[in-house]
Scaffold this active site. Structure first.
Site, mmCIF file in Angstrom:
data_model
loop_
_atom_site.group_PDB
_atom_site.id
_atom_site.type_symbol
_atom_site.label_atom_id
_atom_site.label_comp_id
_atom_site.label_asym_id
_atom_site.label_seq_id
_atom_site.Cartn_x
_atom_site.Cartn_y
_atom_site.Cartn_z
ATOM 1 N N GLU A 133 -43.588 -18.888 8.702
ATOM 2 C CA GLU A 133 -44.529 -19.487 7.713
ATOM 3 C C GLU A 133 -43.998 -19.781 6.349
ATOM 4 O OE1 GLU A 133 -48.225 -17.298 7.573
ATOM 5 O OE2 GLU A 133 -48.998 -18.610 6.069
ATOM 6 N N ARG B 86 -40.165 -5.592 16.002
ATOM 7 C CA ARG B 86 -39.699 -5.982 14.836
ATOM 8 C C ARG B 86 -38.675 -5.073 14.026
ATOM 9 N NH1 ARG B 86 -42.627 -7.991 10.373
ATOM 10 N NH2 ARG B 86 -44.196 -9.596 11.638
ATOM 11 N N LYS C 193 -43.320 -9.894 3.576
ATOM 12 C CA LYS C 193 -43.418 -10.933 2.399
ATOM 13 C C LYS C 193 -44.315 -10.511 1.367
ATOM 14 C CE LYS C 193 -43.407 -14.164 5.466
ATOM 15 N NZ LYS C 193 -43.450 -15.785 6.190
HETATM 16 P P1 ATP Z 1 -43.949 -10.781 7.291
HETATM 17 O O1 ATP Z 1 -44.513 -9.429 7.821
HETATM 18 O O2 ATP Z 1 -42.555 -10.512 6.305
HETATM 19 O O3 ATP Z 1 -44.940 -11.693 6.191
HETATM 20 P P2 ATP Z 1 -44.555 -12.823 9.146
HETATM 21 O O4 ATP Z 1 -44.175 -12.337 10.518
HETATM 22 O O5 ATP Z 1 -45.659 -12.773 8.885
HETATM 23 O O6 ATP Z 1 -43.496 -11.452 8.455
HETATM 24 P P3 ATP Z 1 -43.204 -15.288 9.688
HETATM 25 O O7 ATP Z 1 -42.839 -16.505 8.549
HETATM 26 O O8 ATP Z 1 -44.435 -15.510 10.340
HETATM 27 O O9 ATP Z 1 -43.441 -13.788 8.718
HETATM 28 O O10 ATP Z 1 -42.195 -14.714 10.388
HETATM 29 C C1 ATP Z 1 -41.442 -15.826 11.309
HETATM 30 C C2 ATP Z 1 -40.760 -15.317 12.716
HETATM 31 O O11 ATP Z 1 -39.805 -13.986 12.128
HETATM 32 C C3 ATP Z 1 -41.854 -14.667 13.357
HETATM 33 O O12 ATP Z 1 -41.353 -15.073 14.673
HETATM 34 C C4 ATP Z 1 -41.865 -13.260 13.097
HETATM 35 O O13 ATP Z 1 -42.016 -12.506 14.377
HETATM 36 C C5 ATP Z 1 -40.295 -12.863 13.127
HETATM 37 N N1 ATP Z 1 -40.196 -11.778 12.050
HETATM 38 C C6 ATP Z 1 -40.943 -11.326 10.857
HETATM 39 N N2 ATP Z 1 -40.403 -10.312 10.290
HETATM 40 C C7 ATP Z 1 -39.501 -9.966 11.246
HETATM 41 C C8 ATP Z 1 -39.173 -8.444 11.218
HETATM 42 N N3 ATP Z 1 -39.283 -7.486 10.471
HETATM 43 N N4 ATP Z 1 -38.361 -8.074 12.384
HETATM 44 C C9 ATP Z 1 -38.216 -8.936 13.496
HETATM 45 N N5 ATP Z 1 -38.720 -10.188 13.376
HETATM 46 C C10 ATP Z 1 -39.352 -10.637 12.275
HETATM 47 MG MG MG Z 2 -46.287 -14.608 10.664
#
Ligand code: ATP
Ligand code: MG
Length: 557
Positions: free
Chosen positions: A34, A260, A270
């Protein structure tokens, strides 16, 4: 990129099976960030996994911006994400994609569900809807708007689309089952009103699809075979499948979940990283102390060290915390093998060689690396005045101190043996200079008198060097679990996470150091030139990592 020796993880096994049994003919994955922040080390795990699987099985991996929420998303993040994925060494399939590319199609599919009697416009407020939704233990209740006719729903949805309804006044919900044990199936919202411009579609829309409605359908449009996400989406899978089954989508992707990355001494959320930036705890998303890929790049991490780290930690379905020491090991290992060597005196003490002619300079040569012959040799100007580290000289010392002591010898690395004769102090009694003599018959050989110096120290010419600033970073947090329950992660910020030293003296060749190129500053650690601050004449060097793991020692005390 996958090591031959490591056993395959569950997704590798599963994909191999899908291919051998003919369930899938072509592997297609995607990385779906995102664009509401910069990528961090957790994202690197997902990037390495998705792009890595595509590479391993001869498939493709898309980069798709999951941009269904215009409120928090920005073009700045889109550009930064592209830069980071490329930097890590991966190439996405074709152009970068956006969920918003498919807003027209998603809108058509929303109409499709309405016409099939599988979606309805609901006027419950957010508060009321929560009440109707029930709990984990109790089933929900049907919304009073659930049985609107197809015609009424089409007319109302049209009004939503035309901006004739206010935000929050109503939403479009899938009609599934308010008594479903899985709350995600209790008539989830699939479209919301948001009177807000979008960074890709401008003012075209004032209704936006939910993540759940957009994600699987975009997977289907892009022909994704394996839609890999993190474990918190496991409960969304029945909804993912319900939408795919109830819509005329062009392919049938399947969702798989993995754990994760959690790293100790680190936050990877984030929202929290944004807070560190917004509240000025760090100097931007790319601050070298941040676990963002842009911060790590500025700090001197290499793409290979991050890919190796992701390989080392593996992929599983159970949550665990990885020791940040593994990440530090990974960069140290890479730089030890690949970083050219250099000398930099961080806290200079002047040395005058009283028997070396004034105004004379000679060029000594030093290897670029102890074993890597492909790294070019360095030229070290040597003259009457030099700098050594303050801590490398003592007036008196016991036998354990193998550096320069008054009345004793030491070897200057890649140069001669010197002998400390006299100390010059200022009015405050501090040592400001050491007068020495040099034995010019000791280049690459022991002194003729047979008395070998005990130690070797680094040095830099006082007349011909690069004046620089050195930034010594330490872990951003001094608590192993800064965001564990009950704690405010901001209280765990390590107050000593940055030490700035000015007036440091680096060997002259470092005037040509490029940002991101790592060097081992002999005896001091691994460093790279900062890309944001400093100039060629007065560079700033960031310490990427120390030579040894100082935290492990700390913990064993
Ligand atoms: P955050 O918790 O940092 O906001 P998010 O999942 O909301 O992370 P996205 O931009 O939606 O952020 O993530 C893009 C991809 O990266 C998704 O497929 C998500 O599952 C993966 N991702 C995000 N954080 C992690 C993590 N700590 N370990 C593994 N994969 C991750
Ligand atoms: Mg997300």
């Amino acid at each position: 990129m996958t090591s031959e020796s490591k056993p395959a993880h569950f997704l590798q096994n599963l994909i191999r099976e899908d291919l051998t049994e003919g369930r899938v003919t072509q592997i297609a994955t995607r990385f779906p960030p995102e664009p509401n922040g910069y990528l961090h080390i957790g994202h690197a795990k997902s990037i390495c996994l998705n792009f890595g699987l595509a590479q391993e099985f001869g498939g493709t991996c898309n980069l798709r911006f999951d941009d269904t929420n215009p409120a928090k998303e920005e073009e700045e993040f889109v550009d930064a994400i592209k830069r980071d994925v490329s930097w890590l060494g991966f190439e996405w399939n074709g152009e970068a994609k956006y969920s918003s590319d498919n807003f027209d199609q998603l809108y058509e599919w929303a109409l499709h569900l309405i016409k099939d009697g599988k979606a309805y416009v609901c006027d419950l407020s957010a508060e009321e809807a929560r009440h109707y939704r029930g709990t984990l233990k109790e089933p929900g209740k049907n919304s009073p708007f659930r049985d609107r006719s197809v015609e009424e729903n089409l007319a109302l949805f049209e009004k939503m689309r035309n901006g004739e309804m206010e935000e929050g006044q109503c939403s479009l919900r899938a009609k599934i089952d308010m008594a479903a044990p899985n709350i995600n199936l209790r008539d989830p919202i699939i479209y919301r009103i948001k009177k807000m411009a979008h960074h890709q579609t401008g003012d075209k829309w004032c209704i936006y699809p939910s993540y759940d409605f957009a994600h699987g359908q975009c997977d289907a449009i892009e022909g994704i075979s394996h839609s890999i996400c993190t474990l918190e989406f496991e409960d969304h899978k029945p909804l993912y499948d319900w939408l795919i089954e109830n819509l005329p989508v062009p392919s049938r992707p399947r969702q798989y979940e993995f754990a994760r990355l959690h790293l100790n001494y680190t936050v990877v959320s984030k929202r929290k990283l944004k807070q560190l930036v917004d509240e000025g705890h760090v100097d931007g998303w790319d601050d070298p102390r941040m676990p963002t890929l842009s911060g790590m790049r500025r700090r001197g991490f290499t793409p290979a060290s991050i890919r190796n780290f992701c390989e080392m930690i593996g992929v599983t379905r159970s949550d665990s915390v990885v020791d940040v020491g593994m990440l530090e090991y990974s960069i140290r290992d890479d730089l030890d093998k690949n970083a050219p060597r250099a000398m930099c005196v961080i806290e200079p003490l002047k040395i005058t060689l009283k028997n070396y002619p004034e105004g004379q300079e000679e060029m000594l040569s030093a290897p670029g690396h102890p074993v890597r012959d492909d790294l070019p040799a360095r030229e070290l100007p040597f003259g009457r005045t030099l700098y050594i580290e303050k801590e490398d000289f003592r007036e008196e010392a016991n036998k354990k101190y193998k550096r320069l002591v008054l009345g004793k010898k030491v070897r200057l690395r890649n140069a001669y043996v010197i002998f400390a004769e006299e100390v010059v102090k200022n009015d405050a009694g501090e040592i400001i200079e050491v007068i020495c003599s040099v034995d010019l018959d000791t280049l690459g050989k022991d002194p003729a008198d047979g008395v070998k110096p005990k130690g070797v120290i680094h040095w830099v010419s006082a007349d011909n060097n690069v004046d620089c600033e050195v930034r010594l970073y330490d872990r951003l947090f001094n608590d192993a679990a800064p965001d564990a329950g009950g704690k405010n992660f901001l209280d765990c910020v390590n107050p000593d996470n940055l030490q700035v030293l000015k007036g440091c003296k680096a060997e002259i060749g470092l005037a040509k150091a490029e940002p991101e190129q790592g060097y081992q500053f002999e005896r001091n650690g691994y460093f790279c030139r900062d890309s944001k601050y400093g100039s060629a004449e007065a560079p700033v060097f960031n310490r990427t990592i120390g030579l040894r793991d100082s935290w492990a020692k700390e913990q064993n005390k």
